[in-house]
Design a protein around this motif. Structure first.
Motif, PDB file in Angstrom:
ATOM      1  N   GLU A 162       0.835  -1.211   0.000  1.00 15.21           N
ATOM      2  CA  GLU A 162       0.000   0.000   0.000  1.00 15.21           C
ATOM      3  C   GLU A 162       0.867   1.257   0.000  1.00 15.21           C
ATOM      4  O   GLU A 162       0.589   2.218  -0.734  1.00 15.21           O
ATOM      5  CB  GLU A 162      -0.928   0.001   1.218  1.00 15.21           C
ATOM      6  CG  GLU A 162      -1.973  -1.108   1.217  1.00 15.21           C
ATOM      7  CD  GLU A 162      -1.465  -2.381   1.890  1.00 15.21           C
ATOM      8  OE1 GLU A 162      -0.234  -2.522   2.041  1.00 15.21           O
ATOM      9  OE2 GLU A 162      -2.307  -3.222   2.232  1.00 15.21           O
ATOM     10  N   GLU A 163       1.927   1.253   0.824  1.00 18.82           N
ATOM     11  CA  GLU A 163       2.821   2.411   0.890  1.00 18.82           C
ATOM     12  C   GLU A 163       3.566   2.600  -0.433  1.00 18.82           C
ATOM     13  O   GLU A 163       3.755   3.726  -0.906  1.00 18.82           O
ATOM     14  CB  GLU A 163       3.810   2.235   2.040  1.00 18.82           C
ATOM     15  CG  GLU A 163       3.169   2.313   3.418  1.00 18.82           C
ATOM     16  CD  GLU A 163       4.107   1.867   4.527  1.00 18.82           C
ATOM     17  OE1 GLU A 163       3.869   2.239   5.682  1.00 18.82           O
ATOM     18  OE2 GLU A 163       5.083   1.127   4.236  1.00 18.82           O
ATOM     19  N   PHE A 164       3.984   1.476  -1.027  1.00 15.13           N
ATOM     20  CA  PHE A 164       4.677   1.551  -2.310  1.00 15.13           C
ATOM     21  C   PHE A 164       3.770   2.146  -3.377  1.00 15.13           C
ATOM     22  O   PHE A 164       4.185   3.023  -4.139  1.00 15.13           O
ATOM     23  CB  PHE A 164       5.109   0.141  -2.728  1.00 15.13           C
ATOM     24  CG  PHE A 164       5.771   0.076  -4.073  1.00 15.13           C
ATOM     25  CD1 PHE A 164       7.124   0.322  -4.212  1.00 15.13           C
ATOM     26  CD2 PHE A 164       5.036  -0.233  -5.215  1.00 15.13           C
ATOM     27  CE1 PHE A 164       7.737   0.261  -5.454  1.00 15.13           C
ATOM     28  CE2 PHE A 164       5.637  -0.298  -6.456  1.00 15.13           C
ATOM     29  CZ  PHE A 164       6.991  -0.052  -6.574  1.00 15.13           C
ATOM     30  N   ARG A 165       2.533   1.720  -3.433  1.00 15.05           N
ATOM     31  CA  ARG A 165       1.563   2.249  -4.417  1.00 15.05           C
ATOM     32  C   ARG A 165       1.320   3.734  -4.163  1.00 15.05           C
ATOM     33  O   ARG A 165       1.268   4.528  -5.107  1.00 15.05           O
ATOM     34  CB  ARG A 165       0.260   1.459  -4.325  1.00 15.05           C
ATOM     35  CG  ARG A 165      -0.849   2.002  -5.182  1.00 15.05           C
ATOM     36  CD  ARG A 165      -2.074   1.124  -5.097  1.00 15.05           C
ATOM     37  NE  ARG A 165      -1.994   0.007  -6.055  1.00 15.05           N
ATOM     38  CZ  ARG A 165      -2.902  -0.961  -6.125  1.00 15.05           C
ATOM     39  NH1 ARG A 165      -3.933  -0.983  -5.290  1.00 15.05           N
ATOM     40  NH2 ARG A 165      -2.779  -1.918  -7.039  1.00 15.05           N
ATOM     41  N   HIS A 166       1.203   4.133  -2.894  1.00 21.55           N
ATOM     42  CA  HIS A 166       0.965   5.544  -2.565  1.00 21.55           C
ATOM     43  C   HIS A 166       2.160   6.400  -2.985  1.00 21.55           C
ATOM     44  O   HIS A 166       2.000   7.484  -3.562  1.00 21.55           O
ATOM     45  CB  HIS A 166       0.716   5.693  -1.066  1.00 21.55           C
ATOM     46  CG  HIS A 166       0.486   7.103  -0.636  1.00 21.55           C
ATOM     47  ND1 HIS A 166      -0.625   7.828  -1.012  1.00 21.55           N
ATOM     48  CD2 HIS A 166       1.237   7.934   0.145  1.00 21.55           C
ATOM     49  CE1 HIS A 166      -0.559   9.044  -0.490  1.00 21.55           C
ATOM     50  NE2 HIS A 166       0.566   9.138   0.217  1.00 21.55           N
TER      51      HIS A 166
END
Length: 301
Positions: free
Chosen positions: A293-297
């Motif tokens: 999720e953090e990578f996508r954000h």
């Protein structure tokens, strides 16, 4: 993105180029192209900011293959071109052709514009090699063939499919020509390494299998080796055990899939070959230091 610059030494030898189908987005431009030369000649191709990878398609009519040479190795040191060739960005390439007709998939792409690959430096300058003019990779050939089919007959989410394939292609080219593994001081016998055929089987099946426990056994059977022997030879070839190599391959695939915000994290996990979202998130965070999720954000920002 910048297109390639093509210029004949003798304008009378200029070819006719016809684009049959194309698919373009920021970061890539793909074309199924017909090229015809009525006489022999020599041309200079300059790639600008785009890399070029080309796959000859079956409709080509040539009595003998065209030849090519990179300027840094001398414009007259021509060698026959293979069905699959790669020209890095900001490179001068000399093409020598006879009267011929060819059909090819021509891919112009900028790796730094393909999702997560933007965080890497793509310096091909010191790694230009004649091996690029005849790539011997069943995996790359299969990926380019799939791209040709996608360009000619676009399907659901064609742009995403194309970007995922190009991401995988760019990483494989980088491994072969930029991040070259350090060779041991005492070379291991060939029998202790994977053969090119076994290595291609390994990569192609990892791209299509899902359940890790099953796929490791399936890989060993496909390579006609005991699982322990396959893992040992995989480590001698790549520096990683079979399990480590499979895990890295799945994470690479997941990074490309995360570019599509329409996919749920659990969908990315399944398509990348993980059994569940929790195992995927744990492996992703352990390797990259952030959750999916953090990578996508971060990528969206």
């Amino acid at each position: 993105m910048n297109a390639i610059h093509y210029s004949e030494y003798n304008c009378e030898a200029s070819g006719n180029f016809l684009t049959e189908a194309s698919l373009a987005k920021q970061g890539f431009d793909l074309r199924v192209e017909q090229a015809q030369w009525s006489c022999s000649g020599t041309a200079l191709i300059e790639t600008g900011n785009s890399c070029l990878i080309r796959l000859m398609l079956p409709a080509s009519v040539q009595s003998k293959p065209n030849c090519g040479s990179f300027a840094r190795h001398g414009a007259h040191q021509f060698q026959p071109l293979g069905k699959l060739l790669f020209i890095p960005h900001r490179t001068e390439f000399h093409l020598r052709h006879d009267a011929s007709k060819q059909k090819a998939l021509v891919c112009l792409f900028d790796p730094s514009s393909l999702g997560a690959l933007g965080s890497y430096r793509w310096n091909w300058k010191e790694n230009v090699s004649e091996a690029m003019l005849d790539l011997q990779s069943g995996y790359l050939h299969a990926s380019l063939q799939r791209l040709a089919e996608e360009v000619s007959n676009p399907g659901f989410a064609s742009e995403l499919q194309t970007e995922c394939l190009l991401t995988s292609i760019a990483l494989d080219l980088r491994r072969e020509f930029i991040d070259v593994p350090v060779v041991a001081a005492v070379p291991l016998p060939d029998t202790e390494k994977l053969s090119p055929r076994q290595f291609n089987i390994l990569r192609e099946l990892l791209d299509t299998t899902s359940d890790e426990g099953h796929s490791l056994r399936h890989l060993a059977q496909a390579c006609e080796l005991p699982l322990r022997t396959l893992s040992s030879r995989c480590k001698n070839t790549t520096g990683m055990t079979l399990r480590q190599y499979a895990a890295q391959h799945r994470l690479r695939k997941a990074m490309a899939l995360l570019a599509d915000t329409r996919l749920l994290i659990k969908q990315v996990a399944y398509q990348a070959g993980f059994n569940n979202a929790a195992a995927f998130s744990a492996a992703f965070r352990k390797e990259l230091g952030v959750t999916p999720e953090e990578f996508r954000h971060q990528r969206r920002r």
